[in-house]
Design an enzyme around this catalytic site. Structure first.
Site, PDB file in Angstrom:
ATOM      1  N   LYS A 159       3.143   4.456  -1.249  1.00 54.14           N
ATOM      2  CA  LYS A 159       3.145   5.384  -2.400  1.00 54.14           C
ATOM      3  C   LYS A 159       4.335   6.302  -2.192  1.00 54.14           C
ATOM      4  O   LYS A 159       4.167   7.448  -1.785  1.00 54.14           O
ATOM      5  CB  LYS A 159       1.878   6.248  -2.464  1.00 54.14           C
ATOM      6  CG  LYS A 159       0.558   5.544  -2.263  1.00 54.14           C
ATOM      7  CD  LYS A 159      -0.007   5.802  -0.920  1.00 54.14           C
ATOM      8  CE  LYS A 159      -1.400   5.225  -0.723  1.00 54.14           C
ATOM      9  NZ  LYS A 159      -1.702   3.965  -1.310  1.00 54.14           N
ATOM     10  N   ASP A 190      17.404   9.754  -6.831  1.00 54.31           N
ATOM     11  CA  ASP A 190      18.867   9.857  -6.681  1.00 54.31           C
ATOM     12  C   ASP A 190      19.343   9.503  -5.270  1.00 54.31           C
ATOM     13  O   ASP A 190      20.361  10.052  -4.807  1.00 54.31           O
ATOM     14  CB  ASP A 190      19.350  11.275  -7.055  1.00 54.31           C
ATOM     15  CG  ASP A 190      19.125  11.581  -8.530  1.00 54.31           C
ATOM     16  OD1 ASP A 190      18.948  10.626  -9.326  1.00 54.31           O
ATOM     17  OD2 ASP A 190      19.123  12.771  -8.893  1.00 54.31           O
ATOM     18  N   HIS A 240       0.803  -1.230   0.000  1.00 48.12           N
ATOM     19  CA  HIS A 240       0.000   0.000   0.000  1.00 48.12           C
ATOM     20  C   HIS A 240       0.837   1.282   0.000  1.00 48.12           C
ATOM     21  O   HIS A 240       0.311   2.396   0.080  1.00 48.12           O
ATOM     22  CB  HIS A 240      -0.931  -0.023   1.236  1.00 48.12           C
ATOM     23  CG  HIS A 240      -2.109   0.886   1.148  1.00 48.12           C
ATOM     24  ND1 HIS A 240      -2.334   1.901   2.040  1.00 48.12           N
ATOM     25  CD2 HIS A 240      -3.111   0.946   0.245  1.00 48.12           C
ATOM     26  CE1 HIS A 240      -3.454   2.546   1.712  1.00 48.12           C
ATOM     27  NE2 HIS A 240      -3.940   1.995   0.636  1.00 48.12           N
TER      28      HIS A 240
END
Ligand SMILES: [Zn+2]
Ligand SMILES: [Zn+2]
Lengths: 182, 182
Positions: B128, B133, B126
Protein backbone atom coordinates in the site's frame (compact mmCIF):
# COMPACT_ATOMS: atom_id res chain seq x y z
CA UNK A 1 23.15 9.81 10.53
CA UNK A 2 20.03 7.77 11.37
CA UNK A 3 19.70 4.28 9.94
CA UNK A 4 17.23 3.88 7.05
CA UNK A 5 16.54 0.59 5.31
CA UNK A 6 13.74 -1.00 3.28
CA UNK A 7 13.06 -4.72 2.96
CA UNK A 8 10.85 -6.34 0.35
CA UNK A 9 9.08 -9.66 0.49
CA UNK A 10 8.44 -12.50 -0.26
CA UNK A 11 11.69 -13.42 1.35
CA UNK A 12 13.95 -16.21 0.18
CA UNK A 13 14.11 -19.14 2.56
CA UNK A 14 17.23 -19.51 4.67
CA UNK A 15 18.15 -20.76 8.10
CA UNK A 16 17.86 -18.08 10.81
CA UNK A 17 18.81 -20.35 13.72
CA UNK A 18 21.99 -18.41 14.53
CA UNK A 19 20.09 -15.15 14.97
CA UNK A 20 18.37 -16.34 18.13
CA UNK A 21 21.66 -16.73 19.94
CA UNK A 22 23.23 -13.45 18.75
CA UNK A 23 23.99 -11.18 21.68
CA UNK A 24 21.79 -8.08 21.67
CA UNK A 25 24.94 -6.00 21.35
CA UNK A 26 25.70 -7.41 17.88
CA UNK A 27 25.04 -4.66 15.35
CA UNK A 28 22.33 -5.49 12.79
CA UNK A 29 24.95 -4.82 10.16
CA UNK A 30 27.15 -7.62 11.51
CA UNK A 31 27.71 -10.22 8.83
CA UNK A 32 25.47 -13.27 8.90
CA UNK A 33 27.61 -15.82 10.64
CA UNK A 34 27.03 -19.23 9.06
CA UNK A 35 25.59 -21.70 11.56
CA UNK A 36 28.13 -24.47 11.22
CA UNK A 37 26.39 -26.42 13.89
CA UNK A 38 22.91 -26.35 12.33
CA UNK A 39 21.85 -29.51 10.52
CA UNK A 40 18.57 -28.25 9.07
CA UNK A 41 17.91 -28.49 5.35
CA UNK A 42 17.64 -24.74 4.67
CA UNK A 43 20.47 -22.75 3.08
CA UNK A 44 22.96 -21.38 5.62
CA UNK A 45 24.98 -18.18 5.68
CA UNK A 46 22.49 -16.43 3.38
CA UNK A 47 21.13 -12.98 4.26
CA UNK A 48 17.45 -12.53 3.28
CA UNK A 49 14.75 -9.93 3.86
CA UNK A 50 13.44 -12.06 6.68
CA UNK A 51 16.83 -12.54 8.31
CA UNK A 52 17.45 -8.76 8.13
CA UNK A 53 14.08 -8.16 9.76
CA UNK A 54 14.72 -10.75 12.47
CA UNK A 55 18.20 -9.35 13.07
CA UNK A 56 16.80 -5.86 13.75
CA UNK A 57 14.18 -7.33 16.06
CA UNK A 58 16.74 -9.40 17.97
CA UNK A 59 18.85 -6.28 18.48
CA UNK A 60 16.41 -5.15 21.19
CA UNK A 61 18.21 -4.79 24.49
CA UNK A 62 15.73 -2.91 26.67
CA UNK A 63 12.24 -2.78 25.13
CA UNK A 64 10.06 -4.03 22.30
CA UNK A 65 6.68 -2.45 21.61
CA UNK A 66 4.76 -4.47 19.09
CA UNK A 67 1.49 -3.45 17.46
CA UNK A 68 0.39 -6.03 14.96
CA UNK A 69 -2.92 -7.13 13.50
CA UNK A 70 -2.02 -10.76 12.76
CA UNK A 71 0.67 -12.69 14.62
CA UNK A 72 1.00 -16.36 13.72
CA UNK A 73 4.62 -16.59 12.51
CA UNK A 74 6.45 -19.05 14.76
CA UNK A 75 9.92 -17.72 13.95
CA UNK A 76 8.82 -14.26 15.05
CA UNK A 77 7.01 -15.63 18.09
CA UNK A 78 10.25 -17.40 19.09
CA UNK A 79 12.15 -14.13 18.68
CA UNK A 80 9.77 -12.32 21.02
CA UNK A 81 9.99 -15.15 23.57
CA UNK A 82 13.81 -15.08 23.48
CA UNK A 83 13.83 -11.30 23.98
CA UNK A 84 11.40 -11.65 26.89
CA UNK A 85 13.62 -14.32 28.49
CA UNK A 86 16.60 -11.96 28.17
CA UNK A 87 14.76 -9.37 30.24
CA UNK A 88 13.65 -7.12 27.40
CA UNK A 89 10.36 -5.40 28.31
CA UNK A 90 7.92 -6.62 25.68
CA UNK A 91 4.47 -5.14 25.13
CA UNK A 92 2.20 -6.62 22.47
CA UNK A 93 -0.93 -4.99 21.12
CA UNK A 94 -3.00 -7.12 18.76
CA UNK A 95 -6.39 -7.20 17.11
CA UNK A 96 -9.21 -8.49 19.28
CA UNK A 97 -10.73 -10.62 16.55
CA UNK A 98 -7.50 -12.01 15.16
CA UNK A 99 -6.24 -13.18 18.56
CA UNK A 100 -8.83 -15.96 18.65
CA UNK A 101 -7.84 -17.35 15.26
CA UNK A 102 -6.14 -20.75 14.88
CA UNK A 103 -2.40 -20.40 14.71
CA UNK A 104 -2.32 -17.08 16.54
CA UNK A 105 0.79 -16.90 18.69
CA UNK A 106 -0.72 -14.38 21.09
CA UNK A 107 -1.79 -17.05 23.58
CA UNK A 108 1.75 -18.48 23.62
CA UNK A 109 3.21 -15.06 24.38
CA UNK A 110 0.69 -14.40 27.10
CA UNK A 111 1.36 -17.77 28.76
CA UNK A 112 5.07 -16.92 28.81
CA UNK A 113 4.21 -13.87 30.90
CA UNK A 114 4.38 -11.23 28.18
CA UNK A 115 1.98 -8.29 28.52
CA UNK A 116 -0.61 -8.53 25.75
CA UNK A 117 -3.47 -6.15 25.17
CA UNK A 118 -6.14 -5.81 22.52
CA UNK A 119 -8.45 -3.04 21.38
CA UNK A 120 -11.63 -2.98 23.41
CA UNK A 121 -13.89 -1.68 20.67
CA UNK A 122 -14.82 -3.13 17.31
CA UNK A 123 -12.41 -0.91 15.39
CA UNK A 124 -10.00 -3.10 13.40
CA UNK A 125 -6.43 -2.80 14.65
CA UNK A 126 -4.63 -3.00 11.29
CA UNK A 127 -1.16 -1.73 12.25
CA UNK A 128 1.97 -3.80 11.71
CA UNK A 129 4.76 -1.97 13.46
CA UNK A 130 7.40 -2.52 16.13
CA UNK A 131 9.54 -0.08 18.07
CA UNK A 132 12.86 -1.46 19.31
CA UNK A 133 14.47 0.18 22.36
CA UNK A 134 12.35 3.33 21.80
CA UNK A 135 14.70 4.12 18.93
CA UNK A 136 14.22 1.91 15.89
CA UNK A 137 10.93 1.68 13.98
CA UNK A 138 10.00 -1.34 11.85
CA UNK A 139 6.76 -0.74 9.94
CA UNK A 140 5.09 -1.67 6.69
CA UNK A 141 2.51 -3.86 5.03
CA UNK A 142 3.75 -7.16 6.46
CA UNK A 143 1.64 -8.99 8.97
CA UNK A 144 3.54 -11.34 11.26
CA UNK A 145 2.37 -14.47 9.47
CA UNK A 146 4.23 -17.14 7.52
CA UNK A 147 2.17 -16.34 4.44
CA UNK A 148 3.17 -12.68 4.47
CA UNK A 149 6.86 -13.51 4.81
CA UNK A 150 7.06 -16.33 2.28
CA UNK A 151 4.26 -15.75 -0.22
CA UNK A 152 3.19 -12.12 -0.41
CA UNK A 153 4.64 -9.02 -1.97
CA UNK A 154 5.22 -6.90 1.11
CA UNK A 155 7.45 -4.17 2.47
CA UNK A 156 9.04 -3.26 5.79
CA UNK A 157 10.56 0.14 6.31
CA UNK A 158 13.20 0.45 9.02
CA UNK A 159 14.22 3.81 10.36
CA UNK A 160 15.80 5.60 13.29
CA UNK A 161 14.65 9.01 12.04
CA UNK A 162 13.22 10.65 15.21
CA UNK A 163 10.52 12.54 13.27
CA UNK A 164 9.17 9.18 12.09
CA UNK A 165 9.82 7.07 15.21
CA UNK A 166 8.39 9.56 17.73
CA UNK A 167 4.80 9.58 16.39
CA UNK A 168 4.70 5.78 16.44
CA UNK A 169 5.92 5.71 20.06
CA UNK A 170 3.27 8.25 20.99
CA UNK A 171 0.50 6.37 19.15
CA UNK A 172 1.56 3.08 20.75
CA UNK A 173 1.28 4.68 24.18
CA UNK A 174 -2.14 6.08 23.37
CA UNK A 175 -3.46 2.75 22.03
CA UNK A 176 -1.92 0.83 24.95
CA UNK A 177 -3.78 3.04 27.42
CA UNK A 178 -7.03 2.47 25.58
CA UNK A 179 -6.64 -1.32 25.38
CA UNK A 180 -7.51 -4.17 27.69
CA UNK A 181 -5.27 -7.01 28.90
CA UNK A 182 -5.95 -10.23 27.00
CA UNK B 1 15.86 18.80 5.43
CA UNK B 2 13.59 16.10 3.95
CA UNK B 3 9.94 16.09 4.92
CA UNK B 4 8.88 13.41 7.41
CA UNK B 5 5.33 12.96 8.66
CA UNK B 6 3.16 10.23 10.12
CA UNK B 7 -0.63 10.04 9.93
CA UNK B 8 -2.84 7.80 12.04
CA UNK B 9 -6.31 6.56 11.29
CA UNK B 10 -9.28 6.23 11.64
CA UNK B 11 -9.60 9.76 10.36
CA UNK B 12 -12.18 12.25 11.48
CA UNK B 13 -14.73 13.09 8.84
CA UNK B 14 -14.42 16.44 7.11
CA UNK B 15 -15.11 17.91 3.71
CA UNK B 16 -12.16 17.56 1.31
CA UNK B 17 -13.88 19.13 -1.70
CA UNK B 18 -11.47 22.09 -1.88
CA UNK B 19 -8.44 19.80 -2.17
CA UNK B 20 -9.43 18.62 -5.64
CA UNK B 21 -9.16 22.10 -7.05
CA UNK B 22 -5.89 23.07 -5.31
CA UNK B 23 -3.18 23.81 -7.84
CA UNK B 24 -0.39 21.22 -7.75
CA UNK B 25 1.99 24.00 -6.80
CA UNK B 26 0.26 24.55 -3.45
CA UNK B 27 2.55 23.23 -0.73
CA UNK B 28 1.05 20.40 1.35
CA UNK B 29 1.70 22.59 4.35
CA UNK B 30 -0.61 25.30 2.98
CA UNK B 31 -3.45 25.91 5.38
CA UNK B 32 -6.71 24.15 4.67
CA UNK B 33 -8.73 26.82 2.96
CA UNK B 34 -12.35 26.54 4.05
CA UNK B 35 -14.62 25.75 1.12
CA UNK B 36 -17.06 28.62 1.46
CA UNK B 37 -18.89 27.45 -1.60
CA UNK B 38 -19.47 23.85 -0.50
CA UNK B 39 -22.92 23.04 0.79
CA UNK B 40 -22.29 19.47 1.95
CA UNK B 41 -23.10 18.45 5.51
CA UNK B 42 -19.53 17.58 6.57
CA UNK B 43 -17.41 19.90 8.74
CA UNK B 44 -15.42 22.45 6.69
CA UNK B 45 -12.02 23.99 7.27
CA UNK B 46 -10.90 21.03 9.39
CA UNK B 47 -7.57 19.29 8.77
CA UNK B 48 -7.72 15.51 9.31
CA UNK B 49 -5.41 12.55 8.67
CA UNK B 50 -7.33 11.88 5.49
CA UNK B 51 -7.16 15.48 4.26
CA UNK B 52 -3.38 15.52 4.95
CA UNK B 53 -3.01 12.30 2.97
CA UNK B 54 -5.12 13.61 0.09
CA UNK B 55 -3.22 16.90 0.11
CA UNK B 56 0.11 15.10 -0.35
CA UNK B 57 -1.37 12.99 -3.13
CA UNK B 58 -2.83 16.01 -4.92
CA UNK B 59 0.58 17.70 -4.80
CA UNK B 60 1.73 15.43 -7.65
CA UNK B 61 2.73 17.53 -10.64
CA UNK B 62 4.55 15.06 -12.88
CA UNK B 63 4.04 11.44 -11.81
CA UNK B 64 2.17 9.16 -9.43
CA UNK B 65 3.21 5.52 -9.01
CA UNK B 66 0.65 3.65 -7.00
CA UNK B 67 1.02 0.11 -5.69
CA UNK B 68 -1.98 -0.89 -3.66
CA UNK B 69 -3.66 -4.15 -2.77
CA UNK B 70 -7.21 -2.84 -2.35
CA UNK B 71 -8.53 0.29 -4.05
CA UNK B 72 -12.20 1.04 -3.54
CA UNK B 73 -12.14 4.48 -1.91
CA UNK B 74 -14.03 6.91 -4.18
CA UNK B 75 -12.39 10.04 -2.77
CA UNK B 76 -8.98 8.57 -3.60
CA UNK B 77 -10.16 7.35 -6.98
CA UNK B 78 -11.36 10.87 -7.76
CA UNK B 79 -7.96 12.24 -6.74
CA UNK B 80 -6.18 9.91 -9.14
CA UNK B 81 -8.60 10.82 -11.95
CA UNK B 82 -8.07 14.54 -11.37
CA UNK B 83 -4.28 14.10 -11.43
CA UNK B 84 -4.56 12.09 -14.65
CA UNK B 85 -6.70 14.81 -16.23
CA UNK B 86 -4.04 17.38 -15.27
CA UNK B 87 -1.46 15.45 -17.25
CA UNK B 88 0.25 13.70 -14.33
CA UNK B 89 1.64 10.32 -15.47
CA UNK B 90 -0.21 7.80 -13.34
CA UNK B 91 0.73 4.12 -13.07
CA UNK B 92 -1.36 1.81 -10.90
CA UNK B 93 -0.32 -1.65 -9.78
CA UNK B 94 -2.99 -3.63 -7.97
CA UNK B 95 -3.71 -7.14 -6.78
CA UNK B 96 -5.05 -9.49 -9.42
CA UNK B 97 -7.70 -10.98 -7.17
CA UNK B 98 -8.84 -7.78 -5.54
CA UNK B 99 -9.37 -5.99 -8.86
CA UNK B 100 -12.43 -8.14 -9.59
CA UNK B 101 -14.12 -7.36 -6.28
CA UNK B 102 -17.29 -5.24 -6.07
CA UNK B 103 -16.48 -1.60 -5.41
CA UNK B 104 -12.99 -1.81 -6.82
CA UNK B 105 -12.11 1.47 -8.51
CA UNK B 106 -9.51 -0.11 -10.78
CA UNK B 107 -11.97 -0.50 -13.68
CA UNK B 108 -12.92 3.18 -13.42
CA UNK B 109 -9.27 4.22 -13.60
CA UNK B 110 -8.59 1.95 -16.54
CA UNK B 111 -11.59 3.28 -18.46
CA UNK B 112 -10.29 6.81 -17.95
CA UNK B 113 -7.14 5.76 -19.77
CA UNK B 114 -4.87 5.25 -16.77
CA UNK B 115 -2.24 2.50 -17.07
CA UNK B 116 -3.17 -0.31 -14.71
CA UNK B 117 -1.27 -3.53 -14.24
CA UNK B 118 -1.62 -6.50 -11.93
CA UNK B 119 0.65 -9.29 -10.77
CA UNK B 120 0.58 -12.22 -13.18
CA UNK B 121 1.22 -14.93 -10.61
CA UNK B 122 -0.75 -16.02 -7.58
CA UNK B 123 1.49 -14.15 -5.14
CA UNK B 124 -0.62 -11.70 -3.13
CA UNK B 125 0.29 -8.08 -3.88
CA UNK B 126 -0.12 -6.67 -0.37
CA UNK B 127 1.70 -3.33 -0.72
CA UNK B 128 0.00 0.00 0.00
CA UNK B 129 2.39 2.68 -1.16
CA UNK B 130 2.51 5.63 -3.53
CA UNK B 131 5.44 7.61 -4.89
CA UNK B 132 4.67 11.22 -5.84
CA UNK B 133 6.89 12.91 -8.45
CA UNK B 134 9.63 10.33 -7.82
CA UNK B 135 10.33 12.18 -4.61
CA UNK B 136 7.72 11.69 -1.91
CA UNK B 137 6.82 8.28 -0.48
CA UNK B 138 3.46 7.55 1.16
CA UNK B 139 3.39 4.08 2.69
CA UNK B 140 1.83 2.19 5.56
CA UNK B 141 -0.85 -0.22 6.63
CA UNK B 142 -3.74 1.64 5.01
CA UNK B 143 -5.50 0.09 2.05
CA UNK B 144 -7.27 2.54 -0.23
CA UNK B 145 -10.73 1.63 1.04
CA UNK B 146 -13.38 3.62 2.89
CA UNK B 147 -13.24 1.15 5.76
CA UNK B 148 -9.51 1.61 6.27
CA UNK B 149 -9.83 5.39 6.32
CA UNK B 150 -12.90 5.70 8.51
CA UNK B 151 -13.01 2.59 10.68
CA UNK B 152 -9.58 1.01 11.15
CA UNK B 153 -6.54 1.83 13.23
CA UNK B 154 -3.98 2.44 10.49
CA UNK B 155 -0.85 4.39 9.75
CA UNK B 156 0.66 6.20 6.79
CA UNK B 157 4.28 7.27 6.85
CA UNK B 158 5.25 10.13 4.55
CA UNK B 159 8.87 10.82 3.74
CA UNK B 160 11.19 12.45 1.26
CA UNK B 161 14.25 10.70 2.73
CA UNK B 162 16.09 9.42 -0.37
CA UNK B 163 17.36 6.27 1.39
CA UNK B 164 13.73 5.29 2.00
CA UNK B 165 12.14 6.56 -1.23
CA UNK B 166 14.74 5.09 -3.62
CA UNK B 167 14.13 1.40 -2.74
CA UNK B 168 10.39 1.84 -3.25
CA UNK B 169 10.94 3.46 -6.66
CA UNK B 170 13.21 0.60 -7.65
CA UNK B 171 10.78 -2.06 -6.38
CA UNK B 172 7.89 -0.38 -8.20
CA UNK B 173 9.87 -0.50 -11.44
CA UNK B 174 10.69 -4.15 -10.93
CA UNK B 175 7.09 -5.12 -10.14
CA UNK B 176 5.78 -3.01 -13.03
CA UNK B 177 8.02 -4.89 -15.47
CA UNK B 178 6.81 -8.20 -14.12
CA UNK B 179 3.12 -7.32 -14.30
CA UNK B 180 0.49 -7.51 -17.00
CA UNK B 181 -1.86 -4.77 -18.23
CA UNK B 182 -5.35 -5.17 -16.82
ZN1 LIG C 1 19.83 -24.40 9.85
ZN1 LIG D 1 -18.24 20.27 1.81
Amino acid sequence: RPRNEVLFFPSELACVEHLYTLPASAAPSASAAPSHSCLCSLPHGVETSFSRFLRHLMSASSSLDLCVFAFSNMDLSRAVLVLHSRGVTVRVLSDKDYIAITGSQIGVLRKAGICVRSNRNSVHMHHKFAVVDGRLLLTGSLNWTLNAVQNNMENILITEEPDLVRPFIKEFGRLWEHSDPV
